[in-house]
Design a protein around this motif. Structure first.
Motif, PDB file in Angstrom:
ATOM      1  N   LYS A   1      60.958  -5.101  43.091  1.00 57.42           N
ATOM      2  CA  LYS A   1      60.847  -4.051  44.332  1.00 57.42           C
ATOM      3  C   LYS A   1      60.267  -3.640  43.792  1.00 57.42           C
ATOM      4  CE  LYS A   1      65.661  -3.792  41.505  1.00 57.42           C
ATOM      5  NZ  LYS A   1      66.562  -2.995  41.619  1.00 57.42           N
ATOM      6  N   PRO A   2      58.972  -3.887  44.556  1.00 53.95           N
ATOM      7  CA  PRO A   2      57.731  -3.332  45.252  1.00 53.95           C
ATOM      8  C   PRO A   2      57.316  -2.156  45.061  1.00 53.95           C
ATOM      9  CG  PRO A   2      58.106  -4.382  47.004  1.00 53.95           C
ATOM     10  CD  PRO A   2      59.211  -4.314  46.130  1.00 53.95           C
ATOM     11  N   GLU A   3      58.434  -0.465  45.717  1.00 53.97           N
ATOM     12  CA  GLU A   3      58.049   0.267  46.825  1.00 53.97           C
ATOM     13  C   GLU A   3      57.261   0.892  45.192  1.00 53.97           C
ATOM     14  OE1 GLU A   3      61.326   3.851  47.822  1.00 53.97           O
ATOM     15  OE2 GLU A   3      62.161   2.218  47.042  1.00 53.97           O
ATOM     16  N   HIS A   4      56.474   1.797  46.020  1.00 49.55           N
ATOM     17  CA  HIS A   4      55.213   3.031  44.660  1.00 49.55           C
ATOM     18  C   HIS A   4      56.944   3.786  44.544  1.00 49.55           C
ATOM     19  CE1 HIS A   4      52.264   5.424  44.218  1.00 49.55           C
ATOM     20  NE2 HIS A   4      52.379   5.024  42.697  1.00 49.55           N
ATOM     21  N   ILE A   5      56.754   4.012  43.209  1.00 50.73           N
ATOM     22  CA  ILE A   5      58.122   5.769  43.017  1.00 50.73           C
ATOM     23  C   ILE A   5      56.433   5.905  41.357  1.00 50.73           C
ATOM     24  CG2 ILE A   5      59.306   5.813  41.317  1.00 50.73           C
ATOM     25  CD1 ILE A   5      60.576   4.116  43.753  1.00 50.73           C
ATOM     26  N   ILE A   6      56.520   7.499  42.210  1.00 47.58           N
ATOM     27  CA  ILE A   6      55.753   8.198  41.217  1.00 47.58           C
ATOM     28  C   ILE A   6      56.636   9.231  40.520  1.00 47.58           C
ATOM     29  CG2 ILE A   6      54.697  10.236  41.635  1.00 47.58           C
ATOM     30  CD1 ILE A   6      53.182   9.288  44.201  1.00 47.58           C
ATOM     31  N   ILE A   7      56.096   9.686  38.728  1.00 52.56           N
ATOM     32  CA  ILE A   7      56.987   9.844  38.709  1.00 52.56           C
ATOM     33  C   ILE A   7      56.005  11.305  37.983  1.00 52.56           C
ATOM     34  CG2 ILE A   7      57.871  10.453  36.065  1.00 52.56           C
ATOM     35  CD1 ILE A   7      59.088   7.432  36.371  1.00 52.56           C
ATOM     36  N   VAL A   8      56.321  12.319  38.103  1.00 49.52           N
ATOM     37  CA  VAL A   8      54.985  13.554  37.723  1.00 49.52           C
ATOM     38  C   VAL A   8      55.719  14.214  36.738  1.00 49.52           C
ATOM     39  CG1 VAL A   8      54.463  16.093  37.710  1.00 49.52           C
ATOM     40  CG2 VAL A   8      54.960  14.305  40.321  1.00 49.52           C
ATOM     41  N   GLY A   9      54.898  14.362  35.521  1.00 49.90           N
ATOM     42  CA  GLY A   9      55.910  14.988  33.681  1.00 49.90           C
ATOM     43  C   GLY A   9      55.798  13.394  33.054  1.00 49.90           C
ATOM     44  N   ALA A  10      55.289  13.336  31.880  1.00 49.30           N
ATOM     45  CA  ALA A  10      55.092  12.361  31.047  1.00 49.30           C
ATOM     46  C   ALA A  10      56.036  13.109  30.288  1.00 49.30           C
ATOM     47  CB  ALA A  10      53.824  12.221  30.724  1.00 49.30           C
ATOM     48  N   GLY A  11      56.742  12.973  30.140  1.00 49.59           N
ATOM     49  CA  GLY A  11      57.989  14.076  28.922  1.00 49.59           C
ATOM     50  C   GLY A  11      58.915  12.902  28.760  1.00 49.59           C
ATOM     51  N   ILE A  12      59.622  13.925  28.073  1.00 51.63           N
ATOM     52  CA  ILE A  12      61.081  12.148  28.038  1.00 51.63           C
ATOM     53  C   ILE A  12      61.642  12.048  28.866  1.00 51.63           C
ATOM     54  CG2 ILE A  12      61.210  13.407  24.916  1.00 51.63           C
ATOM     55  CD1 ILE A  12      64.419  13.444  27.567  1.00 51.63           C
ATOM     56  N   PHE A  13      61.901  13.135  29.909  1.00 53.72           N
ATOM     57  CA  PHE A  13      62.907  12.910  30.683  1.00 53.72           C
ATOM     58  C   PHE A  13      61.598  11.851  31.810  1.00 53.72           C
ATOM     59  CE2 PHE A  13      65.005  16.638  30.543  1.00 53.72           C
ATOM     60  CZ  PHE A  13      66.549  15.809  31.168  1.00 53.72           C
ATOM     61  N   GLY A  14      60.340  11.822  32.293  1.00 55.22           N
ATOM     62  CA  GLY A  14      59.060  10.349  33.116  1.00 55.22           C
ATOM     63  C   GLY A  14      59.179   9.332  31.385  1.00 55.22           C
ATOM     64  N   LEU A  15      59.023   9.769  30.867  1.00 51.62           N
ATOM     65  CA  LEU A  15      59.205   8.274  30.075  1.00 51.62           C
ATOM     66  C   LEU A  15      59.844   7.144  29.918  1.00 51.62           C
ATOM     67  CD1 LEU A  15      56.979   9.425  26.580  1.00 51.62           C
ATOM     68  CD2 LEU A  15      56.259   8.766  28.465  1.00 51.62           C
ATOM     69  N   SER A  16      60.949   7.878  29.937  1.00 53.38           N
ATOM     70  CA  SER A  16      62.620   7.371  30.199  1.00 53.38           C
ATOM     71  C   SER A  16      62.664   6.872  30.864  1.00 53.38           C
ATOM     72  CB  SER A  16      63.707   8.496  29.298  1.00 53.38           C
ATOM     73  OG  SER A  16      64.824   7.195  29.294  1.00 53.38           O
ATOM     74  N   THR A  17      62.677   7.618  32.269  1.00 53.36           N
ATOM     75  CA  THR A  17      62.761   6.809  34.152  1.00 53.36           C
ATOM     76  C   THR A  17      61.811   5.654  33.761  1.00 53.36           C
ATOM     77  OG1 THR A  17      63.443   9.137  34.032  1.00 53.36           O
ATOM     78  CG2 THR A  17      62.325   7.462  36.326  1.00 53.36           C
ATOM     79  N   ALA A  18      60.196   6.033  34.142  1.00 49.62           N
ATOM     80  CA  ALA A  18      59.516   4.870  33.725  1.00 49.62           C
ATOM     81  C   ALA A  18      59.588   3.199  32.865  1.00 49.62           C
ATOM     82  CB  ALA A  18      58.067   5.236  33.216  1.00 49.62           C
ATOM     83  N   ILE A  19      60.786   3.882  32.140  1.00 49.03           N
ATOM     84  CA  ILE A  19      60.993   2.898  31.045  1.00 49.03           C
ATOM     85  C   ILE A  19      62.085   1.854  32.033  1.00 49.03           C
ATOM     86  CG2 ILE A  19      62.129   1.879  29.156  1.00 49.03           C
ATOM     87  CD1 ILE A  19      60.508   3.642  27.559  1.00 49.03           C
ATOM     88  N   HIS A  20      62.495   2.626  32.442  1.00 47.27           N
ATOM     89  CA  HIS A  20      64.277   2.163  33.077  1.00 47.27           C
ATOM     90  C   HIS A  20      63.986   1.608  34.987  1.00 47.27           C
ATOM     91  CE1 HIS A  20      67.232   2.581  30.244  1.00 47.27           C
ATOM     92  NE2 HIS A  20      66.243   3.146  29.430  1.00 47.27           N
ATOM     93  N   LEU A  21      62.666   2.645  34.915  1.00 44.44           N
ATOM     94  CA  LEU A  21      62.438   2.066  36.278  1.00 44.44           C
ATOM     95  C   LEU A  21      62.167   0.318  35.718  1.00 44.44           C
ATOM     96  CD1 LEU A  21      61.515   4.835  38.040  1.00 44.44           C
ATOM     97  CD2 LEU A  21      63.048   3.462  39.198  1.00 44.44           C
ATOM     98  N   ALA A  22      61.417  -0.003  35.190  1.00 44.86           N
ATOM     99  CA  ALA A  22      59.987  -0.694  35.248  1.00 44.86           C
ATOM    100  C   ALA A  22      61.057  -2.330  34.823  1.00 44.86           C
ATOM    101  CB  ALA A  22      59.726  -1.269  34.074  1.00 44.86           C
TER     102      ALA A  22
END
Length: 479
Positions: free
Chosen positions: A5-26
């Motif tokens: 899924k090549p759509e660009h996703i931006i996450i603002v914030g590298a705390g627990i919500f941001g980190l966890s979301t990044a992992i599960h998006l990938a």
């Protein structure tokens, strides 16, 4: 892994919500993910002592399955605990570790979590926890501290010292599934996992700092502008900025607010026998009269590997209301590391200091007997929702904008799995689930008494501007 899924996703914030979301998006197959944060976490290693001021940047956080009758969080914790144990096992195997990690490191200590107080009978919340965990099949995991059968079970499980860890007897429930997350290491490990999955991180005070949204001709969010004035376009922007989220998203008015808890650190010398006394092998994480208002709301931890013993207070949740561009007051975090305040001694509210000091004198007197006193103090900013439920949803009227916030002081334990739910909401999966329904954009129901009263403004009793504060030095002496 799902299809690409090549759509660009931006996450603002590298705390627990941001980190966890990044992992599960990938894991879900997204290949174009960028996480922005103003904190240079790869340099500061999520250490508050080295300049990090987010709630996720801490030495430890409580992990508990105990949620009274709120079984959605009980089930969520059960799922998270499997991952916490797996992460420990991965680290112990020594393969693919972040820089600075060794196989002896741990991100979770199963030392138990004690919910207690000077009660004459077991409170409703604790009794509901026992009943709900039993009903879910977790028998003899929630041990009542004055029940002979439970004391025997604690002895068998190796938790006996944690049942009554204070100098005075308390009554409560020891959750033997819980304990502590080593917060800074856990965040670093999650960051490493995300990078290994191809997630890009821009962690910098300028290049990574959110400045504004970018809108299309229909006033829909299509990305962000960072403090270096660069534009970053995206199909979806997810705001996961912890205590800063409500001031960046005015749509959260009356739903979420940044509030401060008060924290003190004591430093126990390597030579002191108290290192063993407060070791995770003998001492649990705990909450003390946590739902009892301004004279309660205490929590604490075993000693960490550096000798730091942490005690916190959220009996009163303080605010820092500041007038925003639209003329409305919103609470904005201010910390030891806030621009213009760098290097100054952190102050904590006198009320918080008084309650913490009273607890230490009565329940942990050995600290005073050895001359061990408060070393550092801080305020720690969370985002409280009015009902303590998270907010994971699209921002109303903005198909390209989501937020993941409202941790209300209890989200860190879900670092391994909360991102799965963020991605589900983004992809409109399982929208009827009790979790997602609880986390939707909402307002208090008519006649509903909110758990947290929000947005009292600068005239409110919880405003730091109206609060007597004490410095770290003053906090070393009794009031």
């Amino acid at each position: 892994m799902s299809s690409t899924k090549p759509e660009h996703i931006i996450i603002v914030g590298a705390g627990i919500f941001g980190l966890s979301t990044a992992i599960h998006l990938a894991r879900r197959g997204y290949t174009n993910i960028t996480v922005f944060d103003k904190q240079p976490y790869e340099k500061t290693l999520y250490s508050y002592l080295d300049g990090c001021d987010a709630a996720s940047a801490d030495i430890n956080k409580i992990i508990r399955s105990a949620y009274g009758s709120q079984t959605i969080y009980q089930e969520l914790t059960s799922d998270a605990l499997r991952s916490w144990h797996e992460w420990n096992q991965e680290i112990a195997r020594g393969a693919d570790l972040p820089p600075g990690f060794s196989p002896s490191d741990r991100v979770f200590f199963n030392c138990g979590n004690l919910s207690c107080g000077d009660y004459s009978s077991l409170p409703t919340f604790e009794r509901a926890t026992v009943e709900c965990m039993e009903a879910a099949g977790f028998k003899r995991t929630q041990l009542i501290t004055n029940e002979p059968a439970d004391l025997n079970a604690a002895e068998e499980k190796g938790f006996f010292p944690a049942m009554n860890p204070f100098s005075k007897k308390t009554l409560g429930v020891l959750d033997t599934t819980g304990g502590i997350a080593v917060a800074d290491k856990a965040c670093l490990y999650a960051l490493h996992k995300a990078k290994s999955l191809g997630v890009r991180f821009i962690l910098d005070p300028f290049n990574g700092a959110f400045a504004s949204f970018i809108y299309d001709l229909n006033s829909q969010v299509i990305g962000i502008r960072t403090a270096d004035n660069k534009k970053h376009l995206a199909g979806m922007t997810i705001m996961a900025c912890g205590g800063w989220t409500p001031s960046l998203l005015p749509e959260l008015d009356d739903l979420c607010e940044a509030t401060a808890g008060s924290v003190v650190l004591l430093k126990i010398p390597q030579s002191s026998q108290l290192r063993q006394r407060f070791s995770p092998s003998r001492f649990p994480s705990y909450t003390f009269k946590v739902r009892d208002g301004a004279e309660g709301g205490l929590y604490g931890f075993p000693v960490d590997e550096r000798g730091l013993l942490k005690i916190g207070y959220r009996g009163t949740k303080y605010t820092n209301p500041k007038v925003q561009k639209d003329g409305k007051e919103r609470s904005v975090p201010i910390t030891r590391w806030t621009t213009g305040n760098e290097g100054t001694l952190t102050q904590i509210p006198q009320q918080a200091h008084r309650v913490i000091r009273k607890f230490m004198d009565e329940y942990l007197p050995e600290l005073g007997q050895e001359g061990i006193n408060i070393w550092k103090s801080r305020v720690c900013w969370y985002t409280d929702s009015f009902d303590n439920h998270f907010v994971i949803d699209r921002v109303p009227g903005q198909k390209g904008l989501m937020c993941a916030t409202g941790g209300s002081g209890h989200a860190f334990k879900f670092l391994p799995n909360i991102g799965k739910w963020v991605v589900d909401v983004m992809e409109n999966i399982g929208m009827d689930s009790p979790c997602i329904q609880a986390w939707r954009w909402r307002k208090p129901a008519s006649g509903e008494e909110p758990t947290n009263t929000l947005m009292e403004g600068s005239n409110g009793a919880r405003s730091l501007g109206k609060t007597c504060l004490v410095t770290a030095e003053a906090a070393r002496s009794k009031i």
